[in-house]
Design an enzyme around this catalytic site. Sequence first.
Site, PDB file in Angstrom:
ATOM      1  N   GLU A  91      -0.515  -9.152   1.496  1.00 11.42           N
ATOM      2  CA  GLU A  91      -0.731  -9.222   2.939  1.00 11.42           C
ATOM      3  C   GLU A  91      -1.225 -10.576   3.454  1.00 11.42           C
ATOM      4  O   GLU A  91      -2.322 -10.657   4.031  1.00 11.42           O
ATOM      5  CB  GLU A  91      -1.696  -8.118   3.372  1.00 11.42           C
ATOM      6  CG  GLU A  91      -1.153  -6.720   3.113  1.00 11.42           C
ATOM      7  CD  GLU A  91      -2.070  -5.612   3.609  1.00 11.42           C
ATOM      8  OE1 GLU A  91      -3.182  -5.910   4.080  1.00 11.42           O
ATOM      9  OE2 GLU A  91      -1.664  -4.436   3.517  1.00 11.42           O
ATOM     10  N   GLU A 115       3.281  -0.643   0.333  1.00  8.48           N
ATOM     11  CA  GLU A 115       2.169   0.216   0.730  1.00  8.48           C
ATOM     12  C   GLU A 115       2.565   0.995   1.979  1.00  8.48           C
ATOM     13  O   GLU A 115       3.152   0.442   2.909  1.00  8.48           O
ATOM     14  CB  GLU A 115       0.900  -0.588   1.055  1.00  8.48           C
ATOM     15  CG  GLU A 115       0.253  -1.278  -0.109  1.00  8.48           C
ATOM     16  CD  GLU A 115      -1.029  -2.018   0.310  1.00  8.48           C
ATOM     17  OE1 GLU A 115      -1.552  -1.726   1.422  1.00  8.48           O
ATOM     18  OE2 GLU A 115      -1.493  -2.890  -0.450  1.00  8.48           O
TER      19      GLU A 115
END
Length: 537
Positions: free
Chosen positions: A206, A330
Amino acid sequence: MQFYWQFRKQRWLQWFALGLLSAVVMVSLSLKWFVPLHVATASTVTSLPLTVRGTEIIDARGQPLGLRGVNWFGFETEFQVPHGLWTREYQDMLTQIKSLGYNLIRLPYSIEALRSDHINAVDFSLGRNRELEGKTPLEAMDLIIEEAERQGLMILLDSHRLNNRQPAELWYDDEFSEDDWIDTWRMLAQRYRDRKNVIGADLQNEPYGRASWGTGDRATDWRLAAERAGNAVLDINPNWLIVVQGVENNVPGQRLARHWRGGNLEGVRRFPVRLSKPDQLVYSVHEYGSGVFDQPWFSEPTFPANLFERWETGFHYIVTQGIAPVFIGEFGGRQVDSQSTEGIWQRTFVHYIQANRLSFAYWSWNPDSVDTGGILTDDWQTVDAPKQDLLSQLLPDAPRSRPVPNRSPGSVPQMSPTPTSPRSSEPTPPSSVSSTSATALRTEFMLQSDWQTGFCVSVRVTNQGNTDIRNWRLRFEMNQATINQSWNGHFAQQGTQYSVTPPEWGATLQPQQTVDIGFCAEKQGEDYLPGQIRAIE
């Protein structure tokens, strides 16, 4: 795989056999022979290593492989080992993951943890986890990976944090440099070079904030950093998949104003990642619901229909345009019901993954993820049955404890392709396949979601012939619905008849090329589903 030679007589035969085995191993390595790994059921064998063909991840036999995983976190925290080992043995945890139908563990770590000399919060009483006692985090990782291989589970390593405390915006900070980050990947690539169930490197979790894509700024351009790290890994281990997540913002010309962290892959359109081995590249995205953060799109009047265009624009166009595979690294949430915003989002996304045959790793296995919970409940033993039942739609061999309700407001139906014929007044079944002898074009219709006031559909058009097909069109009729969202096509309407012109990049379909065209619509009556769906030349 271990070989046990038990020659009690004529000992010279043992040495001959071992010598012959060594020769075979050397030859097989030189020819890149595959290593079989049982990853789903006793009847399913995956041949490693993995690579990429078009938009599919394939095994060493050339068979498409869906990665169906869970995130088991902890190596990136102050415990420096996966969570839950204070109450269970790691072998039991792996056995349970496998028994539920998963074939992959995405294993987050931090650079700080892998440089440490101890692990924390592990129960060693009564002989529990005895193999881990006295081990460093890296040695504990060795043992968990080894046991995962024995149980038929693949591992994707994830550089989740630099330190054990909080995520960094970039792949480096004041404590750990870019060289530290890349050197850690080099070390892991060498360490697990011969551990075949370690399938790849999820380079950085991320990137956000200042992280950019396609700006050319070496300090912030994540795409350039991913190339540097990915090629460094491939120099050592050319068989690993290189998984590259998106950023949050700062992409020149991006169409969506906001994204999740790691969820913005819009930059791939103009600035694809360039690796020394392009057939090892997989893009990855993270996607969450309102339980993590109440993003503005969850409050739009067209929710959940608005999600499909977001997903196509943000990441799925990479698959639609045949660029590369996309791995959902995710996604997760506490609610899976058909009334709450998060439940509707999660059901819709699960079906989207199913309909588009995407690989994924659910966040998380752990119940101690504050904003999402886990597949396990707080006792670290019991499975959250409603959540696992929803996910079992993505797991062909998963046990089901009870059926998932369908067709209630906001719910997403399960589907399986069934042959059908065009209709005049009857609606098309939820999923159908059609083609005609006059054309090599094959159409697959999928109802992606269906709620009280609206629905969303996708039509996949494939050229099954041996030559290019140019200037084709998609046609259908729809009696009692009004289109309010669409993607990958220009829609023209005349009464109840619709004609769709494909996007410029899909106007010529090469053999086996696929284009996904979709739309969402408001219901105007009971006869709302499209029919007479056909692609014509």
